[in-house]
Design an enzyme around this catalytic site. Structure first.
Site, mmCIF file in Angstrom:
data_model
loop_
_atom_site.group_PDB
_atom_site.id
_atom_site.type_symbol
_atom_site.label_atom_id
_atom_site.label_comp_id
_atom_site.label_asym_id
_atom_site.label_seq_id
_atom_site.Cartn_x
_atom_site.Cartn_y
_atom_site.Cartn_z
ATOM 1 N N ASP A 10 0.872 -1.183 0.000
ATOM 2 C CA ASP A 10 0.000 0.000 0.000
ATOM 3 C C ASP A 10 0.904 1.226 0.000
ATOM 4 O O ASP A 10 2.118 1.127 0.208
ATOM 5 C CB ASP A 10 -0.887 -0.014 1.261
ATOM 6 C CG ASP A 10 -1.772 1.226 1.350
ATOM 7 O OD1 ASP A 10 -2.353 1.627 0.324
ATOM 8 O OD2 ASP A 10 -1.886 1.810 2.444
ATOM 9 N N SER A 11 0.284 2.394 -0.143
ATOM 10 C CA SER A 11 1.058 3.632 -0.081
ATOM 11 C C SER A 11 1.535 3.903 1.342
ATOM 12 O O SER A 11 2.359 4.786 1.548
ATOM 13 C CB SER A 11 0.192 4.792 -0.542
ATOM 14 O OG SER A 11 -0.914 4.913 0.317
ATOM 15 N N CYS A 73 -4.349 -1.276 -2.049
ATOM 16 C CA CYS A 73 -4.442 0.174 -2.214
ATOM 17 C C CYS A 73 -5.397 0.447 -3.373
ATOM 18 O O CYS A 73 -5.161 -0.026 -4.492
ATOM 19 C CB CYS A 73 -3.047 0.718 -2.534
ATOM 20 S SG CYS A 73 -3.016 2.476 -2.929
ATOM 21 N N GLU A 152 -2.583 8.571 8.594
ATOM 22 C CA GLU A 152 -1.128 8.393 8.731
ATOM 23 C C GLU A 152 -0.614 9.128 9.979
ATOM 24 O O GLU A 152 0.435 8.796 10.522
ATOM 25 C CB GLU A 152 -0.403 8.881 7.468
ATOM 26 C CG GLU A 152 -0.673 8.022 6.224
ATOM 27 C CD GLU A 152 0.186 6.755 6.113
ATOM 28 O OE1 GLU A 152 1.363 6.783 6.498
ATOM 29 O OE2 GLU A 152 -0.341 5.729 5.643
ATOM 30 N N CYS A 184 -10.865 3.264 -0.020
ATOM 31 C CA CYS A 184 -9.448 3.521 0.246
ATOM 32 C C CYS A 184 -9.107 2.676 1.465
ATOM 33 O O CYS A 184 -9.872 2.674 2.447
ATOM 34 C CB CYS A 184 -9.237 5.004 0.543
ATOM 35 S SG CYS A 184 -7.572 5.380 1.142
ATOM 36 N N HIS A 186 -7.089 3.036 3.717
ATOM 37 C CA HIS A 186 -6.847 3.793 4.949
ATOM 38 C C HIS A 186 -8.154 4.048 5.712
ATOM 39 O O HIS A 186 -8.141 4.238 6.922
ATOM 40 C CB HIS A 186 -6.216 5.154 4.644
ATOM 41 C CG HIS A 186 -4.742 5.114 4.365
ATOM 42 N ND1 HIS A 186 -4.206 4.521 3.254
ATOM 43 C CD2 HIS A 186 -3.692 5.611 5.077
ATOM 44 C CE1 HIS A 186 -2.885 4.658 3.272
ATOM 45 N NE2 HIS A 186 -2.548 5.321 4.377
HETATM 46 N N1 DGL Z 1 -4.583 3.455 0.890
HETATM 47 C C1 DGL Z 1 -4.620 3.942 -0.417
HETATM 48 C C2 DGL Z 1 -5.887 3.694 -1.160
HETATM 49 O O1 DGL Z 1 -6.523 2.717 -0.863
HETATM 50 C C3 DGL Z 1 -3.953 5.194 -0.801
HETATM 51 C C4 DGL Z 1 -4.103 6.392 -0.030
HETATM 52 C C5 DGL Z 1 -3.118 7.412 -0.541
HETATM 53 O O2 DGL Z 1 -1.941 7.143 -0.458
HETATM 54 O O3 DGL Z 1 -3.557 8.449 -1.031
HETATM 55 O O4 DGL Z 1 -6.257 4.418 -2.042
#
Ligand code: DGL
Length: 268
Positions: A10-11, A73, A152, A184, A186
């Site tokens: 993931d990011s 992600c 984050e 997302c 996150h």
């Molecule tokens: N967790 C990621 C997603 O599902 C990326 C969030 C990001 O880095 O902008 O899109």
């Protein structure tokens, strides 16, 4: 049988929500996780940049001798799935389709909200995926660019999180949606705050569990289960501060991360 680990990336930390569900469903599988926190967020970057990052992340994981790639992600899935799917000779699992399918089964009034990063929402992947499954469903999409930095930072349930969630979600609620896809990885970490703002009548779809089910299906189909007599191994890598990764990562994985290592991802 295949004793190699599953590679998940993931990011940043969000993909750990997916790793957690994979681990619950497949406790015998080894996992290598890479969180690209040093270059997060991906969601505000151009498609070209996200594609470049995605391929670097995958090259790093392939270097760890993995048997499967999980793109944990939505942004990376939305921007690069078509390219990635045809480029590697191991299975690739992504996060968009499982979330879209679950939302279609949950909605009663055929009005679904989708929230995600700017890149995911601009790509229109969810509208396409939901429209293919049921063209009568109306999809209301909203980019929530402040959510990833909140997560984050570890601000999942404080007053600032609540205020920002209200700002994004209240206009969406006015559309009469009965289901929201957390588009997302996150966002499940803000689930409690989002539920508080939306109230009990709106179903939140967290695709992490659905993704884990797809991972299990692929492993069963391909017959690449791990030998159950060998204890699984988990390895965690980040492109940013190890201390921050371990500390926030452990609030997601409930202390399961014993140590993480730093990667210079630009080398891949
Ligand atoms: N967790 C990621 C997603 O599902 C990326 C969030 C990001 O880095 O902008 O899109």
């Amino acid at each position: 049988m295949d004793n190699r680990p599953i590679g998940v990336f993931d990011s940043g930390l969000g993909g750990l929500t997916v790793l957690n569900e994979i681990n619950n469903l497949l406790p015998l599988e080894s996992i290598v996780y890479f969180g690209d926190s040093g270059r997060a967020p991906y969601g505000t970057k151009s498609e070209e940049t996200v594609i470049k990052y995605t391929f670097q992340d995958i090259r790093f994981l392939l270097n760890q001798d993995i048997k499967m790639i999980v793109i944990a992600c939505n942004t990376a899935s939305a921007c690069s799935l078509k390219l990635v799917k045809n480029n590697f000779d191991i299975p690739v699992v992504e996060v968009v389709q499982p979330g879209a399918s679950t939302a279609v089964t949950k909605t009663k009034n055929k009005k679904i909200g989708v929230i995600g990063t700017l890149a995911t929402i601009s790509s229109g992947v969810y509208e396409k995926a939901i429209g293919k499954l049921d063209p009568e469903i109306e999809v209301f999409s909203k980019a929530c660019p402040m959510f990833v930095p909140l997560v984050e930072e570890g601000w999942w349930e404080n007053d600032i999180a609540q205020r920002i969630v209200e700002e994004y979600m209240l206009p969406l609620m006015e559309q009469g949606i009965d289901t929201v896809v957390l588009g997302c990885t996150h966002y499940p970490l803000l689930q409690h705050t989002i539920s508080k703002v939306m109230g009990g009548s709106v179903t939140l779809v967290n695709s992490a569990l659905e993704v884990a089910k797809v991972v299990k299906e692929v492993i069963d189909q391909e017959k690449i289960q791990r030998d159950s007599m060998i204890a699984p191994v988990y390895r965690y890598y980040t492109s940013d501060s190890i201390k921050k990764f371990e500390s926030l990562g452990n609030s997601i994985l409930k202390g399961k991360i014993h140590s993480a290592e730093k990667v210079d991802i630009e080398r891949y």
